[in-house]
Design an enzyme around this catalytic site. Structure first.
Site, short mmCIF file in Angstrom:
data_model
loop_
_atom_site.label_atom_id
_atom_site.label_comp_id
_atom_site.label_asym_id
_atom_site.label_seq_id
_atom_site.Cartn_x
_atom_site.Cartn_y
_atom_site.Cartn_z
N GLU A 1 0.00 2.95 3.66
CA GLU A 1 0.32 3.57 2.32
C GLU A 1 0.45 5.02 2.48
OE1 GLU A 1 -2.30 1.69 -0.31
OE2 GLU A 1 -0.81 0.07 -0.87
N ASP B 1 -2.38 -8.39 -1.81
CA ASP B 1 -3.43 -7.29 -2.14
C ASP B 1 -4.08 -7.65 -3.44
OD1 ASP B 1 -4.47 -4.85 -2.55
OD2 ASP B 1 -2.97 -3.68 -3.09
N GLU C 1 -9.25 -4.54 -10.14
CA GLU C 1 -7.96 -3.80 -9.89
C GLU C 1 -6.69 -4.66 -10.84
OE1 GLU C 1 -6.44 -2.42 -6.49
OE2 GLU C 1 -4.59 -1.53 -7.09
C1 GCV Z 1 -7.44 2.60 -1.64
C2 GCV Z 1 -4.10 -1.22 -3.06
C3 GCV Z 1 -4.84 -0.37 -4.06
C4 GCV Z 1 -4.75 1.10 -3.39
C5 GCV Z 1 -5.86 1.08 -2.41
C6 GCV Z 1 -5.20 0.11 -1.23
C7 GCV Z 1 -6.21 0.01 0.14
O1 GCV Z 1 -2.77 -1.00 -2.78
O2 GCV Z 1 -3.78 -0.19 -5.29
O3 GCV Z 1 -5.41 2.00 -4.67
O4 GCV Z 1 -6.00 2.39 -1.78
O5 GCV Z 1 -4.84 -1.20 -2.07
O6 GCV Z 1 -6.58 -1.24 0.04
O7 GCV Z 1 -5.89 0.64 0.76
#
Ligand code: GCV
Length: 676
Positions: free
Chosen positions: A284, A363, A391
Site C-alpha cells: 500500500e 483484509d 474496521e
Molecule cells: C495500516 C488495511 C487498512 C489500512 C492498514 C492496512 C494494513 O488496508 O485499511 O488502514 O494500514 O490494512 O494492514 O497495513
C-alpha cells in the site's frame, strides 16, 4: 490525562469466597524484581476487592517456612509432587493449596510466570472457586501473543474507533498512570509483546528510533517490562533515506547495512531488552526491497542480522499485493498475492524473522477463507494476524464478538502435516519452532472505557485469553469477561452472553453475503455501499450482474486461487457443490437461482439473512433493556446508544443490499416483504 475506567480489572465482591478473608491476609515471597512487585501489588488490590477485608500484608519469607496465606515461589521439586511432568518454562505457573500449611501456592520458573499465575488465581476467585479447590498447571499455548497499535504520533489512530492514542499527542509521547494501567491490563490477559506505533510509519514516527524519542520509548519499555511485555517498534523500511543519511535502502548495499547496524546498536544500548522491528514493506505504497529488485527475504534478513546479536526479532508482514489493479482485469486476483509473493521464499528467512500473515487472503472481512500461506510455508516462522479493531466489522458501533471467528481459523486444518491445524502451526507444535504465535491490531484508544463500545472490550480480552489457552471455548471466554467486567450476577451473564455470543453471524447476516465482502463505503469502511469498491483499484470486487454474483477463483475457469490450498481443500474449493456455503461467493460466480443446501436460492438467502440480521439486533436491544436496572447507568446508556446506531445501520445494510439485488436480478422476495 484522559480519565479511564478499569474494564475487566474492575474487581468486585464474590460471596462464595468471602469466608477466606483471614486466611489470605499475608503474602509470602523471597522473590524480587519489578514483575514480582507488580504481582504482589495485584494481589493486594484484588483480594480486598473480591474477598473483602483488609489489604494483605507482605512478608519476606526466607528462610522461614510460611503458613497461612499466599506464597509466590520458584517452581521446585516439592511443587512437582503435585504435578506429574509439568514444566512451567518461561511463562507457565502452577497453583495449588497446601492443606497442612493452609497455604495457597503460586509457583513458576520465572517472574512472568508468577505474574500470570497471580492473574489466574484472581480469575479463579472471581469464579467463586475457593483456594482449597484450586489446582492448575498451565503454560501458554502460543509463544508470542502480540498486540499491534496503529497509533500515529500526531495522536490519531489508523482505523481507531475509541478516541485518540494514549501513547502520543501532538508528536509528543505520553507516559502516565494510563500507560501503567494499560500494561497491567495486557499482562492480565497474557500479552507479551506490543508494537506501539502504526505499521504505516510516517516521517515523524521514523524518528522513534532516534535520540529524539528513544529515551521516552525506553520509559514505556520499562513499564511494559515490569509487566512481562516486550516493546516493539514499527520501522520504515526506507528509514536511511527518510533521514537523509543514505540515498537508497537497497538491503544489499553496504551503506544501508551499516546504517541499520549502527542504529540498531544504539537502540540496544539504550533499551537492552528491546523486542525488535515490525515492518510493512512494499505494501500500500510503503517502501520495500522490491524497489531494488530484491526479495522480501533479502529485506527481512538484512534487518534481522543487525538485531540478532541482541536477541531481537523482525516481524515482517505479508500484506503485499497490487493496489493499483484495473477492475476490468479478471485474472489478477488480490487473494492470490500473499501466497504468490512469499511461498517461493520458504526456508530463506533467518531464525529471528517471523512472517505476520493476515487471517484471510484479503483484509479482515467478516468472512474469508483462511490464508493458504499457513498450509504452504513449512520452514518459516509464522504469526497469525487478526484484527481486534472492528474496521470492517462495525467499527465498535456494532456488537461483533470476534473470538468465535478466530477460533474457527485456529481450528482450520491446512493438511500441511500431521499437526496441520492453524493453531498447531502458529503454536510451534507442527514444526518445533518458538518464534511463532499471534499478533492483533488492537481496538483501544483514550476513550474512558478504552474500546469505545463497552462490548468491544470482550474482543481485546478474548484475544489474549484465547492465545494463552486455545482450548477455551468462545463461550467460556465471553462469560469470563462478563463476570470480570459486570460482576457475578448470572442473569447479567446470560443476558450479555446472548447478545454477544452469535453477534459475528448477526453482522454477517445483514452485511455482505456468503463470503463476498467489501460492500462498504471506501472512505471510512463503515456502512453499506454495494458498489463502493466495484470499479476501484484495490482488487475488491463482487462482479454482480443480472444473472448472478461472486468471483470465480477456481483453477479450471477462474483466477486459480483455489489451487493454492493443500488437498483436499483445493479440490473442495474448486467446485461450488463442495465449497463450504458460507464461502461460496468468495470462490465462485453463481446464479441467483442456484439452490443452497437449505433448499433456498441464493437470492432468497440474501433477502432472508438480511431481514434476520435486523431482527437479531432488535432482540439484542430488548435483552439489554431487560437488565437495565442491574447495570451502571453510564454504561447502560453508552451501550444503548450504540445499539440504536447498530440497528439503524443494520436496517440501512438490509435495505441497500436487498434493493440492489432485487433491481439487479429482477427476482422478487418469496415472502413479499418490503424491498425498495
Ligand atoms: C495500516 C488495511 C487498512 C489500512 C492498514 C492496512 C494494513 O488496508 O485499511 O488502514 O494500514 O490494512 O494492514 O497495513
Amino acid at each position: 490525562m484522559t480519565k479511564f475506567e478499569k474494564c475487566w480489572l474492575n474487581y468486585s465482591l464474590v460471596s462464595e469466597v468471602s469466608g477466606w478473608k483471614d486466611k489470605l491476609s499475608c503474602i509470602f515471597t523471597n522473590l524480587d524484581g519489578k514483575c514480582i512487585e507488580n504481582a504482589v501489588k495485584e494481589l493486594r488490590v484484588a483480594i480486598p476487592e473480591i474477598i473483602g477485608g483488609n489489604t494483605p500484608g507482605m512478608c519476606i519469607c526466607a528462610p522461614c517456612v510460611p503458613s497461612e496465606g499466599i506464597v509466590l515461589k520458584k517452581y521446585d521439586k516439592e511443587d512437582a509432587e503435585y504435578y506429574d511432568d509439568f514444566c512451567p518454562g518461561d511463562e507457565g505457573y502452577a497453583i495449588y493449596y497446601k492443606t497442612d500449611k493452609s497455604l495457597l501456592v503460586i509457583a513458576a520458573d520465572t517472574d512472568r510466570g508468577i505474574l500470570y499465575g497471580v492473574f489466574a488465581f484472581i480469575r479463579q476467585l472471581q469464579k467463586g472457586i475457593t483456594p482449597d479447590k484450586m489446582k492448575i498447571a498451565e503454560s501458554p499455548k502460543m509463544p508470542f501473543r502480540m498486540i499491534d497499535h496503529w497509533d500515529n504520533m500526531y495522536g490519531d489512530i489508523e482505523r481507531g474507533y475509541s478516541g485518540n492514542s494514549f501513547f502520543y499527542e501532538n508528536y509528543r509521547i505520553i507516559i502516565d498512570d494510563r500507560t501503567v494501567f494499560y500494561a497491567r491490563m495486557m499482562a492480565s490477559i497474557g500479552i507479551n509483546a506490543i508494537a506501539i506505533n502504526n505499521v504505516n510509519v510516517h516521517q515523524t514516527e521514523t524518528l522513534l528510533i532516534t535520540d529524539k524519542y528513544l529515551y521516552e520509548v525506553k520509559r514505556i519499555n520499562d513499564i511494559f517490562a515490569s509487566y512481562g511485555i516486550k516493546l516493539y517498534l514499527s520501522v520504515n523500511y526506507a528509514a536511511p533515506v527518510e533521514m537523509g543519511d543514505v540515498d537508497v535502502s537497497d538491503p544489499l548495499d553496504e551503506r544501508v547495512i551499516k546504517w541499520w547496524e549502527k542504529t540498531s546498536k544504539h537502540i540496544y544500548d539504550v533499551i537492552p531488552n528491546f523486542g525488535g522491528y515490525l515492518v510493512k514493506a512494499d505494501s500500500e505504497g510503503r517502501p520495500g526491497p522490491f524497489t531494488y529488485g530484491r526479495t522480501h527475504a533479502d529485506g527481512a534478513n538484512m534487518l534481522a542480522r543487525q538485531i540478532a546479536p541482541y536477541g531481537g526479532n523482525v516481524v515482517w508482514r505479508c500484506f503485499v499485493y497490487n493496489c493499483r489493479q484495473d477492475w476490468r482485469d479478471h485474472k489478477t486476483d488480490r487473494a492470490r498475492a500473499a501466497y504468490d509473493n512469499f511461498i517461493g521464499l520458504d526456508g530463506e528467512f533467518d531464525d529471528n524473522v517471523v512472517l505476520q500473515i493476515k487471517n484471510g487472503p484479503m483484509d479482515f472481512q467478516i468472512r474469508e477463507p483462511v490464508s493458504p500461506l499457513f498450509g504452504g510455508l513449512k520452514k518459516t516462522n509464522m504469526f497469525l494476524e487478526v484484527q481486534i479493531a472492528q474496521e470492517y466489522t462495525g467499527q465498535q458501533r456494532h456488537i461483533c464478538y470476534l473470538v468465535p471467528m478466530w477460533k474457527e481459523i485456529l481450528e482450520f486444518n491446512t493438511y500441511a502435516s500431521e499437526n496441520g491445524l492453524v493453531k498447531d502451526i502458529v503454536s510451534g507444535k507442527a514444526y518445533g519452532n518458538t518464534l511463532c504465535g499471534l499478533a492483533a491490531v488492537t481496538n483501544t484508544g483514550n476513550d474512558a472505557n478504552w474500546t469505545g463500545h463497552d462490548m468491544a472490550a470482550v474482543n481485546l480480552y478474548g484475544y489474549g485469553r484465547m492465545c494463552f489457552d486455545t482450548e477455551l471455548s468462545a463461550e467460556e471466554i465471553g462469560r469470563e469477561w462478563i463476570r470480570a467486567t459486570f460482576g457475578n450476577d448470572i442473569e447479567i451473564n446470560d443476558a450479555i452472553y446472548s447478545m454477544i455470543g452469535t453477534s459475528w453471524h448477526t453482522y454477517e447476516n445483514y452485511s455482505s453475503p456468503l463470503g463476498i465482502g467489501w460492500m462498504v463505503n471506501p472512505a471510512g469502511h463503515y456502512g453499506p455501499n454495494v458498489d463502493g469498491y466495484e470499479y476501484d483499484r484495490w482488487g475488491t470486487y463482487h462482479r454482480s450482474d443480472c444473472k448472478g454474483l461472486g468471483i470465480d477463483r477456481s483453477v479450471a475457469t477462474g483466477t486459480g486461487y483455489a489451487g493454492q490450498y493443500n488437498e483436499p481443500w483445493s479440490s473442495l474449493y474448486e467446485r461450488p457443490e463442495t465449497t463450504p456455503e458460507e464461502l461460496l461467493l468468495f470462490f465462485h460466480h453463481m446464479d441467483y437461482t442456484y439452490k443452497l443446501s437449505s433448499g433456498k436460492t441464493i437470492i432468497q438467502h440474501i433477502y432472508d439473512t438480511h431481514f434476520k440480521g435486523v431482527e437479531e439486533v432488535e432482540t439484542m436491544i430488548n435483552t439489554w433493556n431487560s437488565i437495565k436496572e442491574k447495570i451502571d447507568p453510564n454504561v447502560f446508556n453508552r451501550v444503548a446508544d450504540r445499539l440504536n446506531i447498530q440497528l439503524e445501520s443494520a436496517i440501512d445494510w438490509r435495505d441497500r443490499v436487498n434493493t440492489y439485488y432485487l433491481r439487479m436480478s429482477g427476482i422478487a422476495d418469496e415472502k413479499g416483504r418490503t424491498i425498495y
